[in-house]
Design a protein around this motif. Structure first.
Motif, short mmCIF file in Angstrom:
data_model
loop_
_atom_site.label_atom_id
_atom_site.label_comp_id
_atom_site.label_asym_id
_atom_site.label_seq_id
_atom_site.Cartn_x
_atom_site.Cartn_y
_atom_site.Cartn_z
N GLY A 192 38.05 58.56 46.54
CA GLY A 192 36.88 58.13 45.80
C GLY A 192 36.39 59.18 44.83
O GLY A 192 35.98 58.86 43.70
N CYS A 193 36.43 60.44 45.24
CA CYS A 193 36.01 61.53 44.34
C CYS A 193 36.95 61.64 43.15
O CYS A 193 36.50 61.85 42.01
N VAL A 194 38.26 61.51 43.39
CA VAL A 194 39.22 61.58 42.28
C VAL A 194 39.02 60.42 41.32
O VAL A 194 39.04 60.59 40.09
N LEU A 195 38.83 59.22 41.86
CA LEU A 195 38.61 58.05 41.00
C LEU A 195 37.34 58.22 40.17
O LEU A 195 37.31 57.89 38.98
N THR A 196 36.29 58.73 40.79
CA THR A 196 35.04 58.96 40.06
C THR A 196 35.22 59.98 38.96
O THR A 196 34.64 59.85 37.87
N ALA A 197 36.02 61.02 39.22
CA ALA A 197 36.27 62.03 38.19
C ALA A 197 36.96 61.43 36.97
O ALA A 197 36.62 61.74 35.83
N GLN A 247 25.96 61.53 50.42
CA GLN A 247 25.82 60.46 51.42
C GLN A 247 26.89 59.39 51.21
O GLN A 247 27.36 58.77 52.17
N ARG A 248 27.31 59.18 49.99
CA ARG A 248 28.37 58.21 49.74
C ARG A 248 29.72 58.75 50.20
O ARG A 248 30.56 57.99 50.69
N VAL A 249 29.94 60.04 50.01
CA VAL A 249 31.20 60.63 50.48
C VAL A 249 31.26 60.62 51.99
O VAL A 249 32.29 60.29 52.59
N LEU A 250 30.16 60.96 52.65
CA LEU A 250 30.14 60.97 54.10
C LEU A 250 30.24 59.57 54.70
O LEU A 250 30.60 59.43 55.88
N ALA A 251 29.94 58.55 53.93
CA ALA A 251 30.05 57.17 54.42
C ALA A 251 31.44 56.59 54.27
O ALA A 251 31.67 55.43 54.62
N ALA A 252 32.39 57.38 53.77
CA ALA A 252 33.76 56.88 53.59
C ALA A 252 34.43 56.63 54.94
O ALA A 252 34.05 57.19 55.97
N LYS A 253 35.46 55.78 54.94
CA LYS A 253 36.15 55.44 56.17
C LYS A 253 36.91 56.62 56.75
O LYS A 253 37.06 56.74 57.96
N SER A 254 37.41 57.48 55.89
CA SER A 254 38.21 58.62 56.34
C SER A 254 38.14 59.71 55.29
O SER A 254 37.58 59.51 54.20
#
Length: 342
Positions: free
Chosen positions: A28-33, A14-21
């Motif tokens: 965001g996924c790369v930063l989280t990794a 749900q956080r990924v789907l809420a991204a602007k693009s």
């Protein structure tokens, strides 16, 4: 098991789907990794130091972190650390409650009542959150009797539900022969086995004199990682056999699904901004003016493609400052405890 959490868990998706693009979602996924790489030293070092400095925490490992925080950090950093911990806790609970209430409202209630209004869905979501909170509070005595610590208890629960979901997810991506019916059978069978293990194990931990025999030693009392391996192998076997004996979906249906996903991704690569921003040389002004769309009127809006070179994928300065501050506090705690131990 991490495939289940990072790729299919509702809290993450749900956080990924809420991204602007799409670019923001990928960034965001790369930063989280990268941030995830800090977790082992942040979690292990304070525990090791607390075990040596304060021998009383050996009897209850859940007290290791609060004990070392209250005794090592100065008063200023102590209050900041408590605030950071409470903020992280509230954020995680909010995501969990939001995703769970959405699943209950849309996947269960709305299927039973297709004509339900938005107001009724909101009420159902709020009631489900209250009930989940009550169940969680009542479950605390069971967790306290587990004897393995809170972290291991959470990992054991994940190991009961994660294998079939991860197998179906990876099977759908890597194998074209996987079928919907096989996925359904795998999910229900693996989930049922995990539920039986969880219920029986919880009941036995509450009992004063639980039964013991060879069968229970393998099925119930074995380490949760062994059970996860067994569940994974069984799920792979079920998915493979059922896929070989059940009809695969038509190619037209598969193409339609991927075409819809590609169209959605293309739309997410654009942002609605005022026309006067089109010729602006400042790329960062796009984000600042995108929120003005509703006030400018439809005639003054147009679609402007976002920058996909990765320079705008990692959030604003405030988000980076908060993340760096929290990481610095955690690392400072680890090194402070290590220096005190030294």
């Amino acid at each position: 098991m991490e495939v289940f959490y990072w790729c299919t868990d509702q809290v993450i998706t749900q956080r990924v789907l809420a991204a602007k693009s799409v670019a923001h979602a990928k960034g965001g996924c790369v930063l989280t990794a990268y941030a995830k790489l800090l977790i082992p030293p942040i979690m292990v070092l304070p525990g090791l130091c607390a075990r040596v400095l304060y021998p009383e925490v050996r009897e209850n490992s859940n007290l290791a972190f609060p004990t070392i925080v209250s005794n090592v950090l100065p008063h200023g950093l102590l209050g900041l650390m408590v605030a950071a911990m409470l903020a992280a806790l509230m954020s995680s609970l909010a995501s969990t409650y939001n995703s769970t209430s959405a699943i209950i409202s849309y996947e269960f209630y709305k299927r039973l009542r297709p004509r339900s209004t938005d107001r009724s869905l909101v009420i159902v979501g709020r009631v489900s959150i209250v009930l989940l909170t009550i169940v969680g509070i009542l479950w605390i005595p069971v967790i306290s009797k587990s004897g393995d610590g809170l972290y291991l208890y959470i990992q054991s629960i994940i190991s009961y539900v994660a294998p079939p979901i991860a197998v179906v997810y990876l099977g759908g991506i890597l194998w074209k022969g996987a079928t919907p019916r096989a996925a359904t059978v795998t999910l229900f069978s693996g989930g049922l086995i995990g539920l039986i293990r969880f219920v029986v194990e919880s009941v036995f931990k509450i009992m004063e004199n639980p039964p013991e025999n060879a069968f229970l030693s393998i099925i119930v009392y074995s380490n949760f990682l062994y059970f996860a391996f067994f569940s994974t192998c069984l799920s792979v076997l079920l998915l493979t056999i059922c896929s070989l004996f059940t009809p695969a979906p038509s190619q037209a249906k598969i193409d339609a699904i991927f075409a819809h996903a590609a169209k959605t991704a293309d739309l997410m690569s654009y942002a609605v901004v005022p026309k006067q921003v089109e010729d602006s040389s400042d790329a960062d002004s796009l984000d600042d003016t995108a929120s003005m769309g509703s006030d400018q009127g439809v005639d003054h809006l147009q679609l402007v493609e976002r920058d996909n070179d990765g320079t705008k994928c990692f959030g604003n300065n405030a988000q980076k400052t908060i993340l760096n501050t929290f990481a610095s506090l955690q690392m400072g705690l680890s090194f402070s405890a290590f220096w005190h131990f030294r």
